[in-house]
Design a protein around this motif. Structure first.
Motif, PDB file in Angstrom:
ATOM      1  N   MET A   1       0.840  -1.175   0.000  1.00  0.00           N
ATOM      2  CA  MET A   1       0.000   0.000   0.000  1.00  0.00           C
ATOM      3  C   MET A   1       0.883   1.236   0.000  1.00  0.00           C
ATOM      4  N   VAL A   2       0.452   2.235  -0.737  1.00  0.00           N
ATOM      5  CA  VAL A   2       1.186   3.497  -0.836  1.00  0.00           C
ATOM      6  C   VAL A   2       0.406   4.548  -0.040  1.00  0.00           C
ATOM      7  N   LEU A   3       1.143   5.344   0.735  1.00  0.00           N
ATOM      8  CA  LEU A   3       0.531   6.392   1.556  1.00  0.00           C
ATOM      9  C   LEU A   3       0.965   7.755   1.058  1.00  0.00           C
ATOM     10  N   ASP A   4       0.162   8.778   1.379  1.00  0.00           N
ATOM     11  CA  ASP A   4       0.616  10.133   1.074  1.00  0.00           C
ATOM     12  C   ASP A   4       1.437  10.639   2.257  1.00  0.00           C
ATOM     13  N   GLU A   5       1.872  11.870   2.192  1.00  0.00           N
ATOM     14  CA  GLU A   5       2.740  12.394   3.253  1.00  0.00           C
ATOM     15  C   GLU A   5       2.001  12.593   4.575  1.00  0.00           C
ATOM     16  N   LYS A   6       0.652  12.495   4.550  1.00  0.00           N
ATOM     17  CA  LYS A   6      -0.149  12.586   5.781  1.00  0.00           C
ATOM     18  C   LYS A   6      -0.538  11.205   6.286  1.00  0.00           C
ATOM     19  N   MET A   7       0.088  10.167   5.701  1.00  0.00           N
ATOM     20  CA  MET A   7      -0.127   8.771   6.056  1.00  0.00           C
ATOM     21  C   MET A   7      -1.544   8.283   5.744  1.00  0.00           C
ATOM     22  N   GLN A   8      -2.119   8.825   4.677  1.00  0.00           N
ATOM     23  CA  GLN A   8      -3.415   8.368   4.185  1.00  0.00           C
ATOM     24  C   GLN A   8      -3.169   7.530   2.933  1.00  0.00           C
ATOM     25  N   PRO A   9      -3.931   6.440   2.763  1.00  0.00           N
ATOM     26  CA  PRO A   9      -3.721   5.590   1.575  1.00  0.00           C
ATOM     27  C   PRO A   9      -3.961   6.356   0.271  1.00  0.00           C
ATOM     28  N   VAL A  10      -3.127   6.052  -0.733  1.00  0.00           N
ATOM     29  CA  VAL A  10      -3.263   6.624  -2.070  1.00  0.00           C
ATOM     30  C   VAL A  10      -3.534   5.451  -3.006  1.00  0.00           C
ATOM     31  N   GLU A  11      -4.694   5.475  -3.653  1.00  0.00           N
ATOM     32  CA  GLU A  11      -5.087   4.358  -4.510  1.00  0.00           C
ATOM     33  C   GLU A  11      -4.266   4.290  -5.796  1.00  0.00           C
TER      34      GLU A  11
ATOM     35  N   ILE B   1       7.191   1.347  14.684  1.00  0.00           N
ATOM     36  CA  ILE B   1       7.790   1.918  13.483  1.00  0.00           C
ATOM     37  C   ILE B   1       7.502   0.911  12.364  1.00  0.00           C
ATOM     38  N   VAL B   2       6.662   1.350  11.418  1.00  0.00           N
ATOM     39  CA  VAL B   2       6.181   0.456  10.366  1.00  0.00           C
ATOM     40  C   VAL B   2       6.764   0.899   9.021  1.00  0.00           C
ATOM     41  N   PRO B   3       7.410  -0.007   8.264  1.00  0.00           N
ATOM     42  CA  PRO B   3       7.899   0.357   6.931  1.00  0.00           C
ATOM     43  C   PRO B   3       6.711   0.580   5.986  1.00  0.00           C
ATOM     44  N   CYS B   4       6.859   1.555   5.095  1.00  0.00           N
ATOM     45  CA  CYS B   4       5.794   1.847   4.135  1.00  0.00           C
ATOM     46  C   CYS B   4       6.378   2.576   2.930  1.00  0.00           C
ATOM     47  N   ASP B   5       5.584   2.683   1.881  1.00  0.00           N
ATOM     48  CA  ASP B   5       5.950   3.472   0.700  1.00  0.00           C
ATOM     49  C   ASP B   5       5.132   4.749   0.741  1.00  0.00           C
ATOM     50  N   VAL B   6       5.808   5.889   0.583  1.00  0.00           N
ATOM     51  CA  VAL B   6       5.138   7.181   0.658  1.00  0.00           C
ATOM     52  C   VAL B   6       5.191   7.847  -0.716  1.00  0.00           C
ATOM     53  N   TYR B   7       4.032   8.323  -1.165  1.00  0.00           N
ATOM     54  CA  TYR B   7       3.939   9.081  -2.413  1.00  0.00           C
ATOM     55  C   TYR B   7       4.208  10.541  -2.089  1.00  0.00           C
ATOM     56  N   ARG B   8       5.261  11.072  -2.706  1.00  0.00           N
ATOM     57  CA  ARG B   8       5.631  12.467  -2.491  1.00  0.00           C
ATOM     58  C   ARG B   8       5.388  13.223  -3.781  1.00  0.00           C
ATOM     59  N   GLU B   9       4.529  14.257  -3.690  1.00  0.00           N
ATOM     60  CA  GLU B   9       4.253  15.070  -4.877  1.00  0.00           C
ATOM     61  C   GLU B   9       5.459  15.949  -5.169  1.00  0.00           C
ATOM     62  N   PHE B  10       5.725  16.127  -6.466  1.00  0.00           N
ATOM     63  CA  PHE B  10       6.817  16.989  -6.882  1.00  0.00           C
ATOM     64  C   PHE B  10       6.483  18.453  -6.579  1.00  0.00           C
ATOM     65  N   THR B  11       7.519  19.225  -6.345  1.00  0.00           N
ATOM     66  CA  THR B  11       7.357  20.673  -6.203  1.00  0.00           C
ATOM     67  C   THR B  11       7.154  21.258  -7.600  1.00  0.00           C
ATOM     68  N   PRO B  12       6.647  22.490  -7.700  1.00  0.00           N
ATOM     69  CA  PRO B  12       6.493  23.095  -9.028  1.00  0.00           C
ATOM     70  C   PRO B  12       7.799  23.116  -9.822  1.00  0.00           C
ATOM     71  N   ARG B  13       8.905  23.353  -9.159  1.00  0.00           N
ATOM     72  CA  ARG B  13      10.211  23.364  -9.848  1.00  0.00           C
ATOM     73  C   ARG B  13      10.542  21.964 -10.384  1.00  0.00           C
ATOM     74  N   GLU B  14      10.274  20.927  -9.589  1.00  0.00           N
ATOM     75  CA  GLU B  14      10.549  19.554 -10.036  1.00  0.00           C
ATOM     76  C   GLU B  14       9.638  19.181 -11.208  1.00  0.00           C
ATOM     77  N   ILE B  15       8.384  19.623 -11.158  1.00  0.00           N
ATOM     78  CA  ILE B  15       7.453  19.338 -12.258  1.00  0.00           C
ATOM     79  C   ILE B  15       7.973  19.967 -13.542  1.00  0.00           C
TER      80      ILE B  15
END
Length: 173
Positions: free
Chosen positions: A1-11, A88-102
């Protein structure tokens, strides 16, 4: 499962607008006992003057469940310690790019697209050059044939002039 930076699931994380980063999350998880552990005391050794050594034997282990975020339940079932509240639980976090990275990603995509177009443009230019070369060959052949025909015409004109000259000399003109 992938989470966002607020630890909410991202489908369905959009990998064109962000990235998945391996991470860990600290969660508070509570083990709730549904039935208590059943323990029996068993005599291990008896002494002549009285007394005995006894040990506790678990007849039926406690049963329970974790109260924690759903995404962490599988990890807790395999690794969680019911005596601990914080894990402490391992997880995958989805990090949105900054405008500069985009902008950088879009620029890289644009450069890749241009790079992919180079062979197509080069192929088109090569075909055009080959077509021009074929046309030049055809023109050169036509010119050669025209010149060869003119050479034959000049040779026959020269022969006629020579014949006339010889006739004129032979008649004494």
């Amino acid at each position: 499962m992938v989470l966002d930076e607020k630890m909410q699931p991202v489908e369905e994380p959009d990998l064109t607008r962000g990235e998945i980063v391996p991470s860990v999350a600290q969660i508070e998880a509570l083990w709730v006992a549904d039935s208590p552990e059943v323990v029996e005391l068993r005599v291990v050794r008896e002494y002549e003057g009285g007394g005995a050594d006894v040990e506790e034997v678990v007849v039926q282990p406690a049963e329970g469940h974790w109260e924690a975020p759903e995404w962490a339940l599988g990890w807790l079932a395999a690794n969680g310690d019911p005596n601990d509240r914080l894990h402490i639980v391992p997880c995958d976090v989805y990090r949105e790019f900054t405008p500069r990275e985009i902008c950088a990603v879009e620029r890289a995509d644009d450069l890749q697209r241009q790079l992919n177009e180079v062979p197509e443009r080069a192929r088109a230019e090569i075909e055009e050059l080959q077509s021009c070369a074929a046309s030049m060959d055809a023109l050169a052949c036509a010119l050669y044939e025209e010149l060869a025909a003119k050479d034959d015409e000049i040779a026959s004109t020269d022969a006629a002039i020579c014949s006339l000259y010889e006739l004129a000399i032979g008649e004494g003109v």
